[in-house]
Design a protein around this motif. Structure first.
Motif, PDB file in Angstrom:
ATOM      1  N   THR A  81       1.013  -2.374  -8.294  1.00 19.93           N
ATOM      2  CA  THR A  81       0.436  -2.739  -6.998  1.00 19.93           C
ATOM      3  C   THR A  81      -0.667  -1.800  -6.519  1.00 19.93           C
ATOM      4  O   THR A  81      -1.387  -2.134  -5.575  1.00 19.93           O
ATOM      5  N   GLY A  82      -0.763  -0.618  -7.123  1.00 19.25           N
ATOM      6  CA  GLY A  82      -1.725   0.371  -6.645  1.00 19.25           C
ATOM      7  C   GLY A  82      -1.260   1.116  -5.409  1.00 19.25           C
ATOM      8  O   GLY A  82      -2.051   1.811  -4.754  1.00 19.25           O
ATOM      9  N   ALA A  83       0.016   0.997  -5.072  1.00 19.15           N
ATOM     10  CA  ALA A  83       0.549   1.642  -3.866  1.00 19.15           C
ATOM     11  C   ALA A  83       0.668   3.150  -4.059  1.00 19.15           C
ATOM     12  O   ALA A  83       0.826   3.648  -5.173  1.00 19.15           O
ATOM     13  N   ALA A  84       0.608   3.871  -2.952  1.00 17.44           N
ATOM     14  CA  ALA A  84       0.882   5.306  -2.942  1.00 17.44           C
ATOM     15  C   ALA A  84       2.347   5.524  -2.604  1.00 17.44           C
ATOM     16  O   ALA A  84       2.974   4.712  -1.905  1.00 17.44           O
ATOM     17  N   ILE A  85       2.906   6.616  -3.103  1.00 16.32           N
ATOM     18  CA  ILE A  85       4.325   6.925  -2.897  1.00 16.32           C
ATOM     19  C   ILE A  85       4.453   8.193  -2.065  1.00 16.32           C
ATOM     20  O   ILE A  85       3.741   9.176  -2.284  1.00 16.32           O
ATOM     21  N   LYS A  86       5.372   8.171  -1.098  1.00 21.32           N
ATOM     22  CA  LYS A  86       5.766   9.402  -0.415  1.00 21.32           C
ATOM     23  C   LYS A  86       7.203   9.716  -0.808  1.00 21.32           C
ATOM     24  O   LYS A  86       8.110   8.893  -0.628  1.00 21.32           O
ATOM     25  N   LEU A  87       7.406  10.921  -1.360  1.00 22.72           N
ATOM     26  CA  LEU A  87       8.745  11.439  -1.617  1.00 22.72           C
ATOM     27  C   LEU A  87       9.187  12.223  -0.387  1.00 22.72           C
ATOM     28  O   LEU A  87       8.476  13.128   0.067  1.00 22.72           O
ATOM     29  N   LEU A  88      10.358  11.889   0.139  1.00 19.52           N
ATOM     30  CA  LEU A  88      10.836  12.521   1.370  1.00 19.52           C
ATOM     31  C   LEU A  88      12.221  13.096   1.157  1.00 19.52           C
ATOM     32  O   LEU A  88      13.137  12.398   0.714  1.00 19.52           O
ATOM     33  N   HIS A  89      12.368  14.381   1.477  1.00 24.93           N
ATOM     34  CA  HIS A  89      13.697  14.995   1.506  1.00 24.93           C
ATOM     35  C   HIS A  89      13.953  15.522   2.906  1.00 24.93           C
ATOM     36  O   HIS A  89      13.110  16.214   3.483  1.00 24.93           O
ATOM     37  N   VAL A  90      15.113  15.183   3.436  1.00 31.18           N
ATOM     38  CA  VAL A  90      15.464  15.602   4.795  1.00 31.18           C
ATOM     39  C   VAL A  90      16.644  16.556   4.739  1.00 31.18           C
ATOM     40  O   VAL A  90      17.688  16.245   4.161  1.00 31.18           O
TER      41      VAL A  90
ATOM     42  N   GLU B 276       7.250  10.965 -15.085  1.00 26.26           N
ATOM     43  CA  GLU B 276       5.838  10.810 -15.425  1.00 26.26           C
ATOM     44  C   GLU B 276       5.202   9.833 -14.443  1.00 26.26           C
ATOM     45  O   GLU B 276       5.601   8.684 -14.335  1.00 26.26           O
ATOM     46  N   HIS B 277       4.186  10.299 -13.713  1.00 32.18           N
ATOM     47  CA  HIS B 277       3.580   9.462 -12.674  1.00 32.18           C
ATOM     48  C   HIS B 277       2.057   9.556 -12.686  1.00 32.18           C
ATOM     49  O   HIS B 277       1.412   9.355 -11.647  1.00 32.18           O
ATOM     50  N   ASN B 278       1.486   9.856 -13.832  1.00 31.94           N
ATOM     51  CA  ASN B 278       0.032   9.937 -13.939  1.00 31.94           C
ATOM     52  C   ASN B 278      -0.619   8.637 -13.465  1.00 31.94           C
ATOM     53  O   ASN B 278      -0.191   7.547 -13.829  1.00 31.94           O
ATOM     54  N   GLY B 279      -1.653   8.785 -12.660  1.00 30.63           N
ATOM     55  CA  GLY B 279      -2.363   7.614 -12.148  1.00 30.63           C
ATOM     56  C   GLY B 279      -1.778   7.052 -10.864  1.00 30.63           C
ATOM     57  O   GLY B 279      -2.351   6.128 -10.284  1.00 30.63           O
ATOM     58  N   VAL B 280      -0.642   7.591 -10.414  1.00 26.35           N
ATOM     59  CA  VAL B 280      -0.008   7.130  -9.174  1.00 26.35           C
ATOM     60  C   VAL B 280      -0.105   8.239  -8.140  1.00 26.35           C
ATOM     61  O   VAL B 280       0.259   9.392  -8.410  1.00 26.35           O
TER      62      VAL B 280
ATOM     63  N   LYS C 253       0.797  -1.220   0.000  1.00 25.75           N
ATOM     64  CA  LYS C 253       0.000   0.000   0.000  1.00 25.75           C
ATOM     65  C   LYS C 253       0.833   1.274   0.000  1.00 25.75           C
ATOM     66  O   LYS C 253       0.403   2.289  -0.541  1.00 25.75           O
ATOM     67  N   ARG C 254       2.016   1.241   0.628  1.00 28.06           N
ATOM     68  CA  ARG C 254       2.780   2.481   0.787  1.00 28.06           C
ATOM     69  C   ARG C 254       4.253   2.252   0.453  1.00 28.06           C
ATOM     70  O   ARG C 254       4.881   1.339   0.979  1.00 28.06           O
ATOM     71  N   ILE C 255       4.783   3.129  -0.391  1.00 24.08           N
ATOM     72  CA  ILE C 255       6.190   3.095  -0.779  1.00 24.08           C
ATOM     73  C   ILE C 255       6.819   4.429  -0.384  1.00 24.08           C
ATOM     74  O   ILE C 255       6.266   5.498  -0.673  1.00 24.08           O
ATOM     75  N   LEU C 256       7.961   4.366   0.275  1.00 21.21           N
ATOM     76  CA  LEU C 256       8.697   5.572   0.657  1.00 21.21           C
ATOM     77  C   LEU C 256       9.929   5.714  -0.236  1.00 21.21           C
ATOM     78  O   LEU C 256      10.696   4.762  -0.392  1.00 21.21           O
ATOM     79  N   VAL C 257      10.108   6.904  -0.812  1.00 11.24           N
ATOM     80  CA  VAL C 257      11.287   7.189  -1.634  1.00 11.24           C
ATOM     81  C   VAL C 257      12.025   8.381  -1.026  1.00 11.24           C
ATOM     82  O   VAL C 257      11.652   9.532  -1.276  1.00 11.24           O
TER      83      VAL C 257
END
Length: 281
Positions: free
Chosen positions: A28-37, A82-86, A2-6
């Motif tokens: 998979t239909g997972a959602a992505i979180k982009l994280l910059h620290v 390109e991430h349309n639909g994600v 369900k969840r992917i962290l990048v």
């Protein structure tokens, strides 16, 4: 899934990781979180004359500028891939990189971390390591490391390296999940080394018993001879032109890690193929 962290530092390798994460999310239909620290320096601030100056005002301005710049780079990254639909959400924060990643994995119940890796070698590897290595060692979920662009990312041949004894059972569901996502062939491999040599017949029997016990399908059994395990895994993966290497890790830290090392972390550093690591705990 369900969840992917990048986690991203806006490098080329981080861009490749985001592209791979999008490809996995589409399957998979997972959602992505982009994280910059943004990591802050902790040394005192001095004026040009050497006098200690107020840190608060200077560091606040410095941090605000970094955050503004990071948000601009995040938007550029989103435009580049390109991430349309994600579903993609983004976060920019001030923290220690590894601490923040671990906290997000736990709080967001992340199923997979996808990270770029530049790799390292020699004294740099021993003294410095990398944030990717630290995440591989400590993350509570599988970590996929990517070094090169993976156009049309599609996994057909996966190498799973292990001793195939009791410890692998704690991660077998994750192994099967990734195999199912890509409908891939799983190539089980045991690296037979001079220092821990075993009869090939005994090893094959152990591997076949494990495969049957865990209900594996679409797999091959392989015993590969090499001087050290890390080289054997990389050479075997090269021989079969593998798309991914899966490797369990004990996630040791501190002095015990320095003494024992980690084959999984060595692979992350030294192979150009995507490596998926998961903890045996």
């Amino acid at each position: 899934m369900k969840r992917i962290l990048v986690p991203t530092d806006f490098s080329e390798q981080a861009l490749y990781a985001f592209e791979v994460a999008v490809a996995i999310a589409r399957k998979t239909g997972a959602a992505i979180k982009l994280l910059h620290v943004v990591e802050m320096p902790y040394a005192p601030s001095f004026s040009a004359t050497g006098d200690l100056v107020s840190r608060d005002s200077i560091e606040q301005v410095y941090v605000l500028k970094l955050l503004e710049s990071s948000r601009d780079e995040m938007q550029e990254l989103l435009r580049t891939v390109e991430h349309n639909g994600v579903e993609v959400v983004q976060e920019v924060d001030v923290d220690r990189v590894n601490s923040k990643i671990r906290r997000v994995v736990r709080e967001d119940q992340v199923d997979l971390v996808v990270m770029g890796s530049k790799g390292s070698s020699g004294m740099d590897e021993f003294l410095i390591g990398s944030n990717t290595e630290k995440v591989v060692r400590t993350a509570d979920c599988p970590v996929l490391t990517v070094k090169r662009r993976q156009p049309n990312f599609d996994i057909k041949n996966i190498v799973l390296a292990s001793d195939f004894k009791r410890e692998i059972r704690t991660a077998i569901d994750k192994v099967k999940m990734f195999q199912d996502i890509f409908d891939a062939t799983l190539h089980l491999v045991y690296i037979n080394t001079p220092g821990a040599f075993e009869s090939s017949n005994n090893i094959r029997n152990t591997m076949e018993t494990a495969a049957q016990r865990y209900g594996l399908k679409n797999y091959t059994i392989n015993v590969y001879n090499d001087v050290i395990e890390e080289d054997g895994i990389m050479h075997f993966a090269q021989d079969i032109d593998a798309d991914m290497i899966m490797m369990p890790t004990h996630g040791r830290t501190g002095f015990s890690h320095l003494l024992s090392g980690s084959i999984a972390e060595d692979l992350v550093n030294h192979t150009s193929r995507p490596v998926l690591t998961f903890h045996l705990r």
